[in-house]
Structures are given as C-alpha cells and as structure tokens.
Design a protein around this motif. Structure first.
Motif, PDB file in Angstrom:
ATOM      1  N   CYS A   1      15.709 -19.355  37.561  1.00  0.00           N
ATOM      2  CA  CYS A   1      14.924 -19.738  38.383  1.00  0.00           C
ATOM      3  C   CYS A   1      14.745 -18.547  39.308  1.00  0.00           C
ATOM      4  O   CYS A   1      13.435 -17.968  40.017  1.00  0.00           O
ATOM      5  N   ARG A   2      16.255 -17.222  39.113  1.00  0.00           N
ATOM      6  CA  ARG A   2      15.789 -16.142  39.746  1.00  0.00           C
ATOM      7  C   ARG A   2      15.239 -15.345  38.949  1.00  0.00           C
ATOM      8  O   ARG A   2      14.026 -14.450  39.335  1.00  0.00           O
ATOM      9  N   ILE A   3      14.889 -15.333  38.014  1.00  0.00           N
ATOM     10  CA  ILE A   3      13.186 -14.535  36.973  1.00  0.00           C
ATOM     11  C   ILE A   3      12.633 -15.000  37.054  1.00  0.00           C
ATOM     12  O   ILE A   3      10.813 -14.152  37.744  1.00  0.00           O
ATOM     13  N   SER A   4      12.463 -16.673  37.435  1.00  0.00           N
ATOM     14  CA  SER A   4      10.509 -17.541  38.101  1.00  0.00           C
ATOM     15  C   SER A   4      10.060 -16.347  39.122  1.00  0.00           C
ATOM     16  O   SER A   4       8.695 -16.691  39.485  1.00  0.00           O
ATOM     17  N   GLN A   5      11.379 -16.446  40.528  1.00  0.00           N
ATOM     18  CA  GLN A   5      10.742 -15.680  41.462  1.00  0.00           C
ATOM     19  C   GLN A   5      10.627 -14.961  41.918  1.00  0.00           C
ATOM     20  O   GLN A   5       9.546 -13.853  42.213  1.00  0.00           O
ATOM     21  N   ARG A   6      11.015 -14.149  39.904  1.00  0.00           N
ATOM     22  CA  ARG A   6      10.408 -12.518  40.363  1.00  0.00           C
ATOM     23  C   ARG A   6       8.969 -12.382  39.543  1.00  0.00           C
ATOM     24  O   ARG A   6       8.653 -10.860  38.838  1.00  0.00           O
ATOM     25  N   GLY A   7       8.147 -13.529  38.889  1.00  0.00           N
ATOM     26  CA  GLY A   7       7.255 -13.234  38.382  1.00  0.00           C
ATOM     27  C   GLY A   7       7.039 -13.678  36.566  1.00  0.00           C
ATOM     28  O   GLY A   7       6.243 -13.908  36.127  1.00  0.00           O
ATOM     29  N   ILE A   8       8.417 -13.936  35.910  1.00  0.00           N
ATOM     30  CA  ILE A   8       8.567 -14.898  35.175  1.00  0.00           C
ATOM     31  C   ILE A   8       8.643 -16.051  34.808  1.00  0.00           C
ATOM     32  O   ILE A   8       9.007 -16.497  35.564  1.00  0.00           O
ATOM     33  N   ALA A   9       7.443 -16.692  33.819  1.00  0.00           N
ATOM     34  CA  ALA A   9       6.971 -17.450  33.736  1.00  0.00           C
ATOM     35  C   ALA A   9       8.549 -18.347  33.145  1.00  0.00           C
ATOM     36  O   ALA A   9       8.132 -19.239  32.213  1.00  0.00           O
TER      37      ALA A   9
ATOM     38  N   MET B   1      10.796 -20.829  45.026  1.00  0.00           N
ATOM     39  CA  MET B   1       9.962 -19.449  45.708  1.00  0.00           C
ATOM     40  C   MET B   1       9.689 -18.977  46.673  1.00  0.00           C
ATOM     41  O   MET B   1       9.871 -19.004  47.506  1.00  0.00           O
ATOM     42  N   PRO B   2       9.184 -17.253  47.030  1.00  0.00           N
ATOM     43  CA  PRO B   2       8.801 -16.792  48.330  1.00  0.00           C
ATOM     44  C   PRO B   2       7.821 -17.467  48.885  1.00  0.00           C
ATOM     45  O   PRO B   2       7.589 -17.411  49.577  1.00  0.00           O
ATOM     46  N   ASP B   3       7.137 -17.669  48.212  1.00  0.00           N
ATOM     47  CA  ASP B   3       5.711 -18.342  49.192  1.00  0.00           C
ATOM     48  C   ASP B   3       6.133 -19.504  49.736  1.00  0.00           C
ATOM     49  O   ASP B   3       5.868 -19.984  50.354  1.00  0.00           O
TER      50      ASP B   3
ATOM     51  N   PHE C   1      25.181  -7.276  40.169  1.00  0.00           N
ATOM     52  CA  PHE C   1      24.508  -7.765  41.855  1.00  0.00           C
ATOM     53  C   PHE C   1      23.672  -8.299  42.779  1.00  0.00           C
ATOM     54  O   PHE C   1      24.026  -9.244  43.506  1.00  0.00           O
ATOM     55  N   SER C   2      22.841  -8.275  42.346  1.00  0.00           N
ATOM     56  CA  SER C   2      21.716  -9.431  42.503  1.00  0.00           C
ATOM     57  C   SER C   2      22.200 -10.490  42.079  1.00  0.00           C
ATOM     58  O   SER C   2      21.698 -11.764  43.400  1.00  0.00           O
ATOM     59  N   GLN C   3      22.856 -11.377  41.288  1.00  0.00           N
ATOM     60  CA  GLN C   3      22.894 -12.042  41.338  1.00  0.00           C
ATOM     61  C   GLN C   3      24.373 -13.016  42.407  1.00  0.00           C
ATOM     62  O   GLN C   3      24.532 -13.737  42.168  1.00  0.00           O
ATOM     63  N   LEU C   4      24.852 -12.371  42.848  1.00  0.00           N
ATOM     64  CA  LEU C   4      26.048 -11.840  43.947  1.00  0.00           C
ATOM     65  C   LEU C   4      25.268 -12.893  44.862  1.00  0.00           C
ATOM     66  O   LEU C   4      25.646 -13.163  45.447  1.00  0.00           O
ATOM     67  N   ILE C   5      24.340 -12.269  44.979  1.00  0.00           N
ATOM     68  CA  ILE C   5      23.854 -12.401  46.452  1.00  0.00           C
ATOM     69  C   ILE C   5      23.181 -13.675  46.835  1.00  0.00           C
ATOM     70  O   ILE C   5      22.110 -14.551  45.951  1.00  0.00           O
ATOM     71  N   ALA C   6      22.946 -14.390  47.392  1.00  0.00           N
ATOM     72  CA  ALA C   6      22.755 -16.089  48.484  1.00  0.00           C
ATOM     73  C   ALA C   6      21.959 -15.638  48.490  1.00  0.00           C
ATOM     74  O   ALA C   6      22.419 -15.040  50.416  1.00  0.00           O
ATOM     75  N   TYR C   7      21.032 -16.350  49.154  1.00  0.00           N
ATOM     76  CA  TYR C   7      20.153 -16.952  49.766  1.00  0.00           C
ATOM     77  C   TYR C   7      19.673 -18.317  50.867  1.00  0.00           C
ATOM     78  O   TYR C   7      20.506 -19.807  50.125  1.00  0.00           O
ATOM     79  N   THR C   8      20.081 -18.681  52.338  1.00  0.00           N
ATOM     80  CA  THR C   8      20.154 -20.035  52.255  1.00  0.00           C
ATOM     81  C   THR C   8      19.181 -20.059  53.516  1.00  0.00           C
ATOM     82  O   THR C   8      19.233 -19.772  54.177  1.00  0.00           O
ATOM     83  N   GLN C   9      18.009 -21.097  53.418  1.00  0.00           N
ATOM     84  CA  GLN C   9      16.960 -21.137  53.381  1.00  0.00           C
ATOM     85  C   GLN C   9      17.260 -21.861  55.120  1.00  0.00           C
ATOM     86  O   GLN C   9      16.306 -21.547  55.573  1.00  0.00           O
ATOM     87  N   SER C  10      18.202 -23.163  55.194  1.00  0.00           N
ATOM     88  CA  SER C  10      18.196 -23.392  56.959  1.00  0.00           C
ATOM     89  C   SER C  10      18.354 -22.260  57.908  1.00  0.00           C
ATOM     90  O   SER C  10      18.233 -22.547  58.159  1.00  0.00           O
ATOM     91  N   SER C  11      19.138 -21.422  57.443  1.00  0.00           N
ATOM     92  CA  SER C  11      19.230 -20.681  58.311  1.00  0.00           C
ATOM     93  C   SER C  11      18.256 -19.214  59.124  1.00  0.00           C
ATOM     94  O   SER C  11      18.055 -18.331  58.659  1.00  0.00           O
TER      95      SER C  11
END
Length: 538
Positions: A492-500, A511-513, A132-142
C-alpha cells in the motif's frame, strides 16, 4: 437483500482484516535484524519536522529531500500541537561510490524527543530513511501523523550483498522514464541491483554510436547514450546499481547488422532463433562484440557486466559448412568453440576492468570459466552446489521467475499473486551444504515476452517483496502470516508513491487523492465499531 449482501461483504472484509493483525510493533518490510519497541505514541507535525545531516554528499541531500515528502504523503495534516522535531542522520563516510558490497548497515534510535539514523555510508542512510518512513502512521479521522511504539531501536543490515530484479527489454521496449520509475520501486523495497537484459534476438534498442548494431522494434524504441547515463545516474541516486546484460553468443540475432557474416547458418534452428549463435568463422563478429562491450562499459559504470551465454545450440555450428571447416582447422569440438567465445569475452571485459557474469549454461556445457566469473543460476540448487564447490560465486534465480504461473515446481495457488509465498519460502541457501558464502545473493526475473511497461509493475509487485525480505532479512524469519501483514502494508505504501503494487488480501489502501477529496467534501464514514453494531443487529 442488497443490505444483507453488503453486510456479508463487510463480514468477509473484517475477517480478512482480523487475519492480518498478528504483528506486534511497527510494520517494517524487509524486517530488520533487530527491533525493540515500546508503547508510547509521539505526534509529528510535518511543518515542524526537518531532517539534518553533516554529510557533504549531494546524493544523500537528494534522498533527504525526497523522503521529506514521502514521510508525509497526505500533506501537512491538520493543525497540530506536536513540537518541532528533527531526524539527524550521521554517516561515517560521505563517499558516493556505489558498487557491489558497499555497506548498507544502519541503526535507528527513536524516542519522543529525538530521532537518529546512523550509518556507515550514504546508502545505508538511504535504507534507514526508508525504514523510518515505515514507522510513521497516518490517522485519517484526525488528519494527523504519529510514530507509535516509541521508543524504537533498530539495528539492521542485509543478509546478501546482491539483491536484484532483472528486466527484459529485448522482447518489449521499456522507456527510460519507466526504467527509472522501476528503480524507485526497487529502492523502496531495499533491492540494490537492477539487472537490465538490454538486448535479445528480437531487438537491440541501445544506441551504440560506433557500431552498426542498433536494431530496434521502432525508431522511437531506442535508448540514447544520454538515456542510459540518466538511468545509471538515477539508480545511483536511489542506491540501485544498474548491471547491463548484452547476451552473447546466442540470444543475439538482433546484432546481425553489425557484420554481414556474424551468425551461423543452421536452417533447422530458424524456428528457435534465440539459440542460433554467432559464427566463430566470421571475420568481424568478435570485433563487433568488443566494440559494443567497450562503448557500453563507458556508460554502465558498475564493475559487473553480464554477457548471458544461455541456451546456445551447440549443434547449430555443425550445420554451417564454414563453421564446421573452421572448427576442423582449429581441432575444436563444439564445446571448445563455446570456450573460444567465452575466453574472448572474458579478455575484453578484463581489459575494461569489468567482472563477467554469465548464466549457468557455459558451466553446464563444460566450459572452463575464469575463477572471478559470477555464475547466474537459473537451473537448480543442485547445480548451484556444484558451481560454488568449484569456487565460483553464484547468484540464485531458479525459484524467482516473476513471469511464471508456477515459479516453484509443484506449488500452486488459487490466486496467482499468492505465489509471493513461494518466493518468500525459497531461500537461496536451502539445500546448499557447503561453500554457501559464495552465494552472493539472488534476483527475481521478469522475462519480457508478455510484459512491457504497462505490465511489469503489477507482475513484479507486491510478489517481489517476498524476494526482497528473503534476501535482506535473517534466514530464520519464515512466518508467512506475519510477512503477509507487513508486505501488505508496504505494498500500500509504495502504491501511494506511484508504484502499481496490488493487494494480497481484501483491504483498502488510502491514496493521497482520497484524502484530498475527503477533506474537501466531508462525509459520514462508518467506524469499525458501527459496522460491527449493524452486523450484530442483523
């Protein structure tokens, strides 16, 4: 010239992006058994989104709390008109028992007005939460979240019940905190087993209070009993079994302080101490092994216990006069002496209600193993065929060595990371013509001679995602380009969670930062269309 150079780079990046855009529908890895989807996008408001369940499981409650944050890695987003939404999790059993074969089946139903995960067990629900987490998309511009491709219906279950990664801490110590970090990465990738090769010739870092065997690289390079319990508990909270390996009778020279006469005296092998075995003539060697297995079984609660058994130098026993005399008295050959050890290890583990796992070497040497033994095959498909034909269950690792430059013979790549394709194409059942049901899964192995906690992440990920999909998804799923697009997204998604986890093609992983900085300091960012316009003008 600098502008042209920049534009050429942009052309290359855009070409790479185009090459990765061949997947219709949601980007899910490992890919589910069946997915149907539509064309509607539903907005999500993190502040009005909740996850509910009637399950009484505290482990599932922890997973729900965890994913409540993982669903929205870039914060709450901008003010949204999206309505309140609830993800309801329905679980048939609240049992928290985690052992081999536990159901990981789940279904997801997602529409613009309702979201549901249904599973047999809390661990299936956990796999559903990851999907389910992989179904969710984030749009940076909005600065907003959404679920595209609604309505979505997913039915999913793993192909193999044993899907693991092996780490080697005998060659390089890895702190408990790192091992728990790795467990998180395995769970995100739908691996369900951490095979922990705890000891080897070089070090014995586990604390064993009642045995004088702890022999670490350094006094701080020790896992206390509390550390081990914490690692096992952390694995359970992420749906990852922790299976220990204490390698005997070879690869065990670090045990030597357990008894003064534990090891065979064979000078011609002193440059290959990995192969020097314990001595059957020792008065105490077997007692030490029993003590270690007993104490470790109280900490590692999984029903499987790996005893290694690999790379034993049989001829070494013939060099030691005491061992040679012992074999003559018993009327034993070197293979019968190996049988003596393996029979003893089996008896000890049976008394502890544990199933023995061994590398394929004892079988290859002609040792008769107990029929419930699981044989871990590092050698070849042909050997695994013989093993399952003889009625043994098997785990495949021969094409899954994550530390190798050329993990599959004859297949080389310009980019080392592209070996993920070799893992992806290495099906455990390829070449197995009979008794394939006895192949219970596979493991990627990262041997530790040149890998410590600073190197394991980047050597395992994202290449192991190819192994994960091969062990989870249907065997007919073989399209490398489709997999590349999806694996790139999960990396990319697991990198955002701290996995290199590194990239497999030119792209940008937000990335969140990055988002926090962008929101604090608004700036002009060229859109893709603006970049293309500049390119056309030049």
């Amino acid at each position: 010239m600098k502008l042209l150079a920049t534009l050429f780079v942009l052309v290359a990046v855009l070409a790479a992006i185009e090459a990765q855009s061949q997947v219709a529908g949601p980007l899910i890895t490992p890919y589910p058994r069946s997915v149907t989807f539509g064309s509607t996008t539903g907005l999500l408001n993190p502040q009005k989104f909740k996850i509910t369940t009637s399950s009484s499981s505290s482990i599932l409650a922890g997973a729900i709390q965890r994913y409540s944050s993982l669903f929205f890695p870039f914060g709450n987003g901008a003010a949204s008109s999206a309505p309140a939404a609830t993800l309801n999790i329905k679980v048939a059993s609240a049992s928290e028992t985690l052992d081999f074969g536990v159901s990981e089946n789940y279904t997801i139903s997602a529409t613009t007005s309702s979201y549901t995960i249904t599973a047999d067990t809390i661990y299936g629900a956990m796999r559903g939460l990851e999907t389910f987490s992989q179904l969710i998309a984030y749009t940076q511009s909005s600065n907003s979240y959404s679920i595209p491709f609604l309505p979505i219906v997913i039915n999913d279950y793993p192909r193999f019940p044993w899907r693991g990664i092996m780490i080697d801490t005998g060659r390089h110590f890895q702190p408990a905190s790192y091992i728990m970090h790795l467990i998180e990465g395995l769970s995100y990738s739908k691996f369900n087993t951490l095979h922990w090769h705890v000891t080897d010739t070089e070090s014995f870092g586990a604390e064993v209070p009642n045995s004088n065997v702890t022999n670490p690289y350094n006094s701080v390079a020790v896992w206390s009993t509390a550390d081990i319990q914490a690692i096992v508990a952390h694995g359970k909270s992420y749906g990852v079994r922790v299976v220990p390996e204490f390698d005997v009778p070879a690869h065990s020279y670090s045990w030597r302080y357990g008894a003064p006469d534990m090891f065979t005296n064979c000078p011609s092998y002193y440059n290959w101490m990995d192969q020097v075995p314990m001595s059957p003539a020792s008065d105490n060697a077997l007692d030490v092994v029993k003590s270690v297995f007993t104490e470790m079984s109280s900490l590692f609660v999984d029903s499987f216990f790996h005893t290694g058994g690999d790379e034993l130098a049989l001829d070494c026993w013939n060099e030691d006069p005491a061992v040679k005399a012992w074999m003559a008295q018993k009327g034993f050959s070197t293979v019968q002496t190996e049988q003596y050890f393996e029979d003893y290890f089996t008896t000890v583990l049976q008394s502890l209600n544990r199933t023995k796992v061994v590398w394929n070497d004892p079988y290859s040497n002609g040792v008769a193993l107990a029929k419930d033994t699981v044989v871990h095959v590092w050698d070849s498909t042909s050997l695994m065929q013989s093993i399952v034909n003889d009625g043994y269950r098997a785990i495949a690792s021969f094409d899954y060595y994550l530390n190798d430059q050329i993990p599959v013979s004859g297949q080389t790549h310009y980019e080392w990371q592209d070996t993920w394709q070799d893992f992806y194409g290495a099906d455990p059942l390829a070449g197995i013509s009979s008794n394939g049901h006895l192949v219970i899964g596979g493991e990627g192995c990262i041997w530790g001679e040149q890998a410590d906690q600073f190197a394991v992440d980047v050597r395992v990920f994202p290449r192991a995602l190819g192994i994960s999909e091969r062990l989870w998804s249907d065997e007919s799923l073989t399209d490398v380009q489709s997999a590349l697009t999806r694996i790139g997204a999960l990396s990319c998604r697991i990198s955002q969670r701290g996995i290199a986890s590194g990239p497999l093609f030119p792209d940008f992983c937000l990335m969140p930062d990055d988002v926090a900085d962008y929101l604090e300091t608004p700036r002009s960012v060229l859109s893709r269309e603006e970049v293309l316009s500049i390119l056309r003008a030049n």
